[in-house]
Scaffold this active site. Sequence first.
Site, PDB file in Angstrom:
ATOM      1  N   ARG A  15       0.806  -0.996  -0.225  1.00  0.00           N
ATOM      2  CA  ARG A  15       0.441  -0.130   0.297  1.00  0.00           C
ATOM      3  C   ARG A  15       1.003   1.086  -0.226  1.00  0.00           C
ATOM      4  NH1 ARG A  15      -3.583  -1.276   5.675  1.00  0.00           N
ATOM      5  NH2 ARG A  15      -1.349  -2.562   5.625  1.00  0.00           N
ATOM      6  N   LYS A  75       2.273   2.215   7.228  1.00  0.00           N
ATOM      7  CA  LYS A  75       2.914   1.001   8.484  1.00  0.00           C
ATOM      8  C   LYS A  75       3.666   2.180   8.975  1.00  0.00           C
ATOM      9  CE  LYS A  75       1.622  -2.096   9.065  1.00  0.00           C
ATOM     10  NZ  LYS A  75       0.072  -2.418   9.645  1.00  0.00           N
ATOM     11  N   TYR A  94       0.026   4.596  10.276  1.00  0.00           N
ATOM     12  CA  TYR A  94      -0.771   3.093  11.453  1.00  0.00           C
ATOM     13  C   TYR A  94       0.684   3.434  12.399  1.00  0.00           C
ATOM     14  CZ  TYR A  94      -4.545   1.886   9.262  1.00  0.00           C
ATOM     15  OH  TYR A  94      -5.979   1.347   8.357  1.00  0.00           O
ATOM     16  N   HIS A  96       0.813   1.930  16.037  1.00  0.00           N
ATOM     17  CA  HIS A  96       0.469  -0.012  16.903  1.00  0.00           C
ATOM     18  C   HIS A  96       1.133   0.165  17.903  1.00  0.00           C
ATOM     19  CE1 HIS A  96      -3.035  -1.337  14.567  1.00  0.00           C
ATOM     20  NE2 HIS A  96      -2.572  -1.247  13.948  1.00  0.00           N
ATOM     21  N   GLU A 118      -5.199   4.650  13.796  1.00  0.00           N
ATOM     22  CA  GLU A 118      -5.642   3.899  14.529  1.00  0.00           C
ATOM     23  C   GLU A 118      -6.729   4.755  16.260  1.00  0.00           C
ATOM     24  OE1 GLU A 118      -2.993   3.909  13.954  1.00  0.00           O
ATOM     25  OE2 GLU A 118      -2.059   2.705  16.030  1.00  0.00           O
ATOM     26  N   ASP A 198     -21.581 -14.034  18.148  1.00  0.00           N
ATOM     27  CA  ASP A 198     -21.300 -12.960  19.251  1.00  0.00           C
ATOM     28  C   ASP A 198     -22.225 -12.726  20.620  1.00  0.00           C
ATOM     29  OD1 ASP A 198     -20.877 -10.222  19.975  1.00  0.00           O
ATOM     30  OD2 ASP A 198     -20.350 -10.120  17.898  1.00  0.00           O
ATOM     31  N   SER A 220     -22.921 -16.175  22.110  1.00  0.00           N
ATOM     32  CA  SER A 220     -21.592 -16.875  22.350  1.00  0.00           C
ATOM     33  C   SER A 220     -21.132 -17.143  23.413  1.00  0.00           C
ATOM     34  CB  SER A 220     -19.996 -15.922  21.851  1.00  0.00           C
ATOM     35  OG  SER A 220     -19.135 -16.453  21.933  1.00  0.00           O
ATOM     36  N   LEU A 240     -13.104  -9.628  19.788  1.00  0.00           N
ATOM     37  CA  LEU A 240     -12.360  -7.687  19.841  1.00  0.00           C
ATOM     38  C   LEU A 240     -12.803  -7.717  20.769  1.00  0.00           C
ATOM     39  CD1 LEU A 240      -9.714  -6.261  19.256  1.00  0.00           C
ATOM     40  CD2 LEU A 240     -11.128  -4.478  18.298  1.00  0.00           C
ATOM     41  N   VAL A 267      -8.723 -13.925  11.226  1.00  0.00           N
ATOM     42  CA  VAL A 267      -8.779 -12.494  11.693  1.00  0.00           C
ATOM     43  C   VAL A 267      -7.818 -11.802  12.959  1.00  0.00           C
ATOM     44  CG1 VAL A 267      -9.551 -10.491  10.166  1.00  0.00           C
ATOM     45  CG2 VAL A 267      -9.889 -12.603   9.650  1.00  0.00           C
ATOM     46  N   ALA A 268      -8.296 -11.936  13.459  1.00  0.00           N
ATOM     47  CA  ALA A 268      -7.855 -11.692  14.881  1.00  0.00           C
ATOM     48  C   ALA A 268      -6.045 -11.935  15.699  1.00  0.00           C
ATOM     49  CB  ALA A 268      -8.869 -12.115  15.804  1.00  0.00           C
ATOM     50  N   ASP A 270      -4.123 -10.936  14.909  1.00  0.00           N
ATOM     51  CA  ASP A 270      -3.205  -8.587  15.120  1.00  0.00           C
ATOM     52  C   ASP A 270      -3.240  -9.275  16.579  1.00  0.00           C
ATOM     53  OD1 ASP A 270      -5.918  -8.536  15.069  1.00  0.00           O
ATOM     54  OD2 ASP A 270      -5.665  -6.185  14.133  1.00  0.00           O
ATOM     55  N   ARG A 279      -1.093 -19.091  15.256  1.00  0.00           N
ATOM     56  CA  ARG A 279       0.320 -17.913  15.492  1.00  0.00           C
ATOM     57  C   ARG A 279       0.034 -17.720  14.805  1.00  0.00           C
ATOM     58  NH1 ARG A 279       3.473 -21.097  12.191  1.00  0.00           N
ATOM     59  NH2 ARG A 279       3.042 -23.180  12.054  1.00  0.00           N
ATOM     60  N   VAL A 298      -2.654 -14.202   9.110  1.00  0.00           N
ATOM     61  CA  VAL A 298      -1.493 -13.160   8.806  1.00  0.00           C
ATOM     62  C   VAL A 298      -2.046 -12.677   8.673  1.00  0.00           C
ATOM     63  CG1 VAL A 298      -1.580 -11.579   6.287  1.00  0.00           C
ATOM     64  CG2 VAL A 298      -1.333 -14.955   6.082  1.00  0.00           C
ATOM     65  N   ASN A 300      -1.076  -8.643   8.230  1.00  0.00           N
ATOM     66  CA  ASN A 300      -1.814  -8.024   7.611  1.00  0.00           C
ATOM     67  C   ASN A 300      -2.345  -8.092   6.209  1.00  0.00           C
ATOM     68  OD1 ASN A 300       0.621  -9.424   6.836  1.00  0.00           O
ATOM     69  ND2 ASN A 300       1.620  -7.324   5.940  1.00  0.00           N
TER      70      ASN A 300
HETATM   71  N1  LIG Z   1      -5.042 -10.312   9.829  1.00  0.00           N
HETATM   72  C1  LIG Z   1      -5.985  -8.810   9.479  1.00  0.00           C
HETATM   73  O1  LIG Z   1      -5.222  -8.282   8.567  1.00  0.00           O
HETATM   74  C2  LIG Z   1      -6.478  -7.744  10.050  1.00  0.00           C
HETATM   75  C3  LIG Z   1      -6.935  -6.721   9.139  1.00  0.00           C
HETATM   76  C4  LIG Z   1      -8.433  -5.486  10.005  1.00  0.00           C
HETATM   77  C5  LIG Z   1      -8.769  -6.290  11.473  1.00  0.00           C
HETATM   78  N2  LIG Z   1      -8.123  -7.381  11.775  1.00  0.00           N
HETATM   79  C6  LIG Z   1      -8.868  -7.178  13.435  1.00  0.00           C
HETATM   80  O2  LIG Z   1      -9.983  -8.551  13.413  1.00  0.00           O
HETATM   81  C7  LIG Z   1     -10.340  -8.428  14.510  1.00  0.00           C
HETATM   82  C8  LIG Z   1     -12.156  -7.616  14.623  1.00  0.00           C
HETATM   83  O3  LIG Z   1     -11.931  -6.740  14.106  1.00  0.00           O
HETATM   84  P1  LIG Z   1     -12.799  -5.738  13.898  1.00  0.00           P
HETATM   85  O4  LIG Z   1     -13.159  -4.183  13.721  1.00  0.00           O
HETATM   86  O5  LIG Z   1     -14.127  -6.666  13.540  1.00  0.00           O
HETATM   87  O6  LIG Z   1     -13.869  -5.513  15.703  1.00  0.00           O
HETATM   88  P2  LIG Z   1     -15.100  -4.785  16.334  1.00  0.00           P
HETATM   89  O7  LIG Z   1     -15.248  -4.194  17.295  1.00  0.00           O
HETATM   90  O8  LIG Z   1     -16.192  -4.014  15.485  1.00  0.00           O
HETATM   91  O9  LIG Z   1     -15.619  -6.241  16.339  1.00  0.00           O
HETATM   92  C9  LIG Z   1     -15.334  -7.212  17.446  1.00  0.00           C
HETATM   93  C10 LIG Z   1     -17.000  -8.102  17.639  1.00  0.00           C
HETATM   94  O10 LIG Z   1     -15.792  -9.439  18.493  1.00  0.00           O
HETATM   95  C11 LIG Z   1     -17.181  -9.448  19.235  1.00  0.00           C
HETATM   96  N3  LIG Z   1     -16.875 -10.730  20.539  1.00  0.00           N
HETATM   97  C12 LIG Z   1     -15.714 -10.439  21.560  1.00  0.00           C
HETATM   98  N4  LIG Z   1     -15.527 -10.846  22.214  1.00  0.00           N
HETATM   99  C13 LIG Z   1     -16.774 -12.045  21.980  1.00  0.00           C
HETATM  100  C14 LIG Z   1     -16.879 -13.069  22.390  1.00  0.00           C
HETATM  101  N5  LIG Z   1     -16.362 -13.271  23.514  1.00  0.00           N
HETATM  102  N6  LIG Z   1     -18.018 -14.276  21.341  1.00  0.00           N
HETATM  103  C15 LIG Z   1     -18.187 -13.545  20.621  1.00  0.00           C
HETATM  104  N7  LIG Z   1     -18.302 -12.151  20.394  1.00  0.00           N
HETATM  105  C16 LIG Z   1     -17.514 -11.525  20.696  1.00  0.00           C
HETATM  106  C17 LIG Z   1     -17.801  -8.179  19.603  1.00  0.00           C
HETATM  107  O11 LIG Z   1     -19.179  -8.134  20.072  1.00  0.00           O
HETATM  108  C18 LIG Z   1     -17.895  -7.131  18.901  1.00  0.00           C
HETATM  109  O12 LIG Z   1     -19.634  -7.398  17.962  1.00  0.00           O
HETATM  110  C19 LIG Z   1      -9.768  -6.545  15.689  1.00  0.00           C
HETATM  111  O13 LIG Z   1      -8.570  -7.691  15.937  1.00  0.00           O
HETATM  112  C20 LIG Z   1      -8.891  -6.069  14.433  1.00  0.00           C
HETATM  113  O14 LIG Z   1      -7.800  -5.584  14.454  1.00  0.00           O
HETATM  114  C21 LIG Z   1      -7.099  -8.059  11.987  1.00  0.00           C
END
Ligand SMILES: NC(=O)c1ccc[n+]([C@@H]2O[C@H](COP(=O)([O-])OP(=O)(O)OC[C@H]3O[C@@H](n4cnc5c(N)ncnc54)[C@H](O)[C@@H]3O)[C@@H](O)[C@H]2O)c1
Length: 371
Positions: A15, A75, A94, A96, A118, A198, A220, A240, A267-268, A270, A279, A298, A300
Amino acid sequence: MKVGTLKEIKNHEYRVGLTPNAVLAYKNAGHAVFVEKGAGEGCGYSNDQYIAAGAKIMTTARDIWAEADLIVKVKEPLESEYGLIRENQIIYTYLHLAPDRPQVDALLKAKCIAIAYETIRDNKGQLPCLKPMSQIAGRLAVQIGARYLEKPMGGRGVLLSGVPGVPHAEIVVLGAGGVGSSAVKIAVGMGAHVTVVDLDNDRLEYLEDIYGSQITTLYSTPENIDDILPRADLVVGAVLVPGSAAPKLIRNKHLPVMKDGSVIVDVAIDQGGCSEASRPTTHDNPVFIKDGVVNYCVGNMPGAVSYTSTNALGNATLRYGLQIAKLGLEPALKQDSGLMQGLNVYKGHVTYKGVAEAHGLDYTPADNVVR
Ligand SMILES: NC(=O)c1ccc[n+]([C@@H]2O[C@H](COP(=O)([O-])OP(=O)(O)OC[C@H]3O[C@@H](n4cnc5c(N)ncnc54)[C@H](O)[C@@H]3O)[C@@H](O)[C@H]2O)c1
């Protein structure tokens, strides 16, 4: 103001901080723009396009760091760049900083001004410069999951949509926020059956209102997750808890009872990942197989779709950059309390509480130093 952008040097980061259209917007507002040679190549923007938009191309990153008052990046600065940051220079990117003490020290030492995409908030309290990346990662998660479900990729050989006479795939989306709701949108569009999990009933209600009987919503609990995972072909991890490590909803005990060749896209990752087995992996080597399950982790993901990500990021960041360039930094911060929340480091002070706490450093509220 002199505005500059650089070729990103982080591994597999394609990017760029400014598109040619963004350059044009700064130029039209009366600012000078400097672009490092080749900065836009990773997302298809040539030097000629930047020149046509009014930028001056500079040969090295060192030239840009030396010239620009406002550096617009994607970055965080890396170690090789620390020595190039100048006093009072504004870095808008960004950052972090919470897990990155060497960077905090470098920014403090340089006495620069660092604004983190962020932590900027809009008037609804949301994170407008983070949101587009979550939308992209969520959409990409299903596309990537579909790919890894293919047999030659190590998956169980399942087509998300199925075909008449053969059932569609089961996708479980853990988390119904920015990433999760984007994943649901694509998963439904690709014809899979989707279950979204959720803790937030409002989020589940919102998705059910949109998709009706096309999706199943599930509160959940450990029991519900025990029940749903063995039936999944693809799991998207999108939970998250802001500021904390992701809760481990997928335990190691779950993998052996999941289908052979099923896929987890965590995705989570990070925030540490929501699967105990996760990992971090890279675009070079994105998956590993554990107990027959393909794990993609991954950190990013948006970097893979650099054209889309650059433009989506630019759409979110340009207006704040233009305000800083137009009004000057301090008036722009004072005028917009959400932009002020983006200020992490100001001339030798840590101005973001979470960053100060993460490193045991003194915290100076931004209001106290921005005059
Ligand atoms: N890997 C990547 O490239 C990349 C890119 C973008 C975002 N992310 C990451 O993805 C993650 C999610 O981001 P987001 O923007 O969707 O966050 P968000 O806050 O919009 O959504 C997270 C959701 O998780 C739910 N949650 C929390 N604890 C829970 C549980 N125990 N059970 C079920 N649901 C639960 C929350 O209620 C919320 O609705 C973050 O860690 C973010 O940094 C990673």
